[in-house]
Design an enzyme around this catalytic site. Sequence first.
Site, PDB file in Angstrom:
ATOM      1  N   SER A   1       0.862  -1.183   0.000  1.00 18.01           N
ATOM      2  CA  SER A   1       0.000   0.000   0.000  1.00 18.01           C
ATOM      3  C   SER A   1       0.897   1.231   0.000  1.00 18.01           C
ATOM      4  CB  SER A   1      -0.961  -0.027   1.197  1.00 18.01           C
ATOM      5  OG  SER A   1      -0.251  -0.124   2.407  1.00 18.01           O
ATOM      6  N   GLY A   2       0.464   2.334   0.614  1.00 15.72           N
ATOM      7  CA  GLY A   2       1.152   3.609   0.456  1.00 15.72           C
ATOM      8  C   GLY A   2       2.646   3.583   0.702  1.00 15.72           C
ATOM      9  N   HIS A   3       3.076   3.078   1.862  1.00 20.06           N
ATOM     10  CA  HIS A   3       4.509   3.052   2.169  1.00 20.06           C
ATOM     11  C   HIS A   3       5.258   2.137   1.205  1.00 20.06           C
ATOM     12  CE1 HIS A   3       8.163   3.366   4.449  1.00 20.06           C
ATOM     13  NE2 HIS A   3       8.178   2.078   4.713  1.00 20.06           N
TER      14      HIS A   3
ATOM     15  N   HIS B   1       9.952   5.648  13.497  1.00 24.20           N
ATOM     16  CA  HIS B   1       9.656   6.275  12.206  1.00 24.20           C
ATOM     17  C   HIS B   1       9.955   7.763  12.327  1.00 24.20           C
ATOM     18  CE1 HIS B   1       6.516   6.822   8.728  1.00 24.20           C
ATOM     19  NE2 HIS B   1       7.629   7.507   8.519  1.00 24.20           N
TER      20      HIS B   1
ATOM     21  N   HIS C   1      24.892  14.057  13.210  1.00 22.43           N
ATOM     22  CA  HIS C   1      25.970  13.234  13.754  1.00 22.43           C
ATOM     23  C   HIS C   1      25.624  12.651  15.124  1.00 22.43           C
ATOM     24  CE1 HIS C   1      27.154  16.383  16.661  1.00 22.43           C
ATOM     25  NE2 HIS C   1      26.793  17.216  15.692  1.00 22.43           N
TER      26      HIS C   1
ATOM     27  N   GLY D   1       4.150   0.863   6.951  1.00 25.24           N
ATOM     28  CA  GLY D   1       4.526   2.057   7.703  1.00 25.24           C
ATOM     29  C   GLY D   1       4.213   1.989   9.183  1.00 25.24           C
TER      30      GLY D   1
END
Length: 216
Positions: free
Chosen positions: A19-21, A155, A146, A79
Amino acid sequence: MLIFLAVLLNKSIYILGYSGHAYVILDSLAKLNVKVLGYFDFEPCNSFDNFYDLEYKGNEKLVDLNFIDDSSYVFPSIGDNYIRIKLVQFIEENKLAQTNIIDPQAIVSNRAIIESSVYVAPGAIINSRALIKKGSIINSGATIEHECVIGEFSHIAPNSVLTGNVIIGKNTLVGANAVITPGVTIGNNVIIGAGSVVTKDIPDNSKWVGNPLRML
């Protein structure tokens, strides 16, 4: 840095979720010229949504291991953090081959460490000595400066900025366009809302939004 092994070893890949991800991940795989052998999902998608023309291999929760051999990787293309945890656990328990996927348009220091089942999207920047732990997503245009540490299955949403020495816990969402200032530690299972500015440490299991930041 753990580079994208499928290119070097000429392996193909299956995706778990479509799907979307997954669409964004498939764009990255196309740029890398990696062959996608098919997808697992709770049901086949309709022909309109299957614009990559992938073969349906079965339910992602009931993966038929007969389809998968040692010459192919398996990647969780979902996701949702909680679902991704379960998919990676399945991959590990069945000793399936894992990789990370780094879009060619991402900028990743050769002194950063990217663990398995991580996706780094186009335009993301990961700088020196950053550590991205397994199952995480560094989304489009996000900046990881860093010595940052991103915990497992977190996420970092599009265009968010983590300045130096930031630590993000496990299963945490940093919303789009959020800014985390230097040295801040954010706990496990936290949600930081889109556009928030975080200047202090955040405890586990909490939700925060805004500038100035407030807890929900």
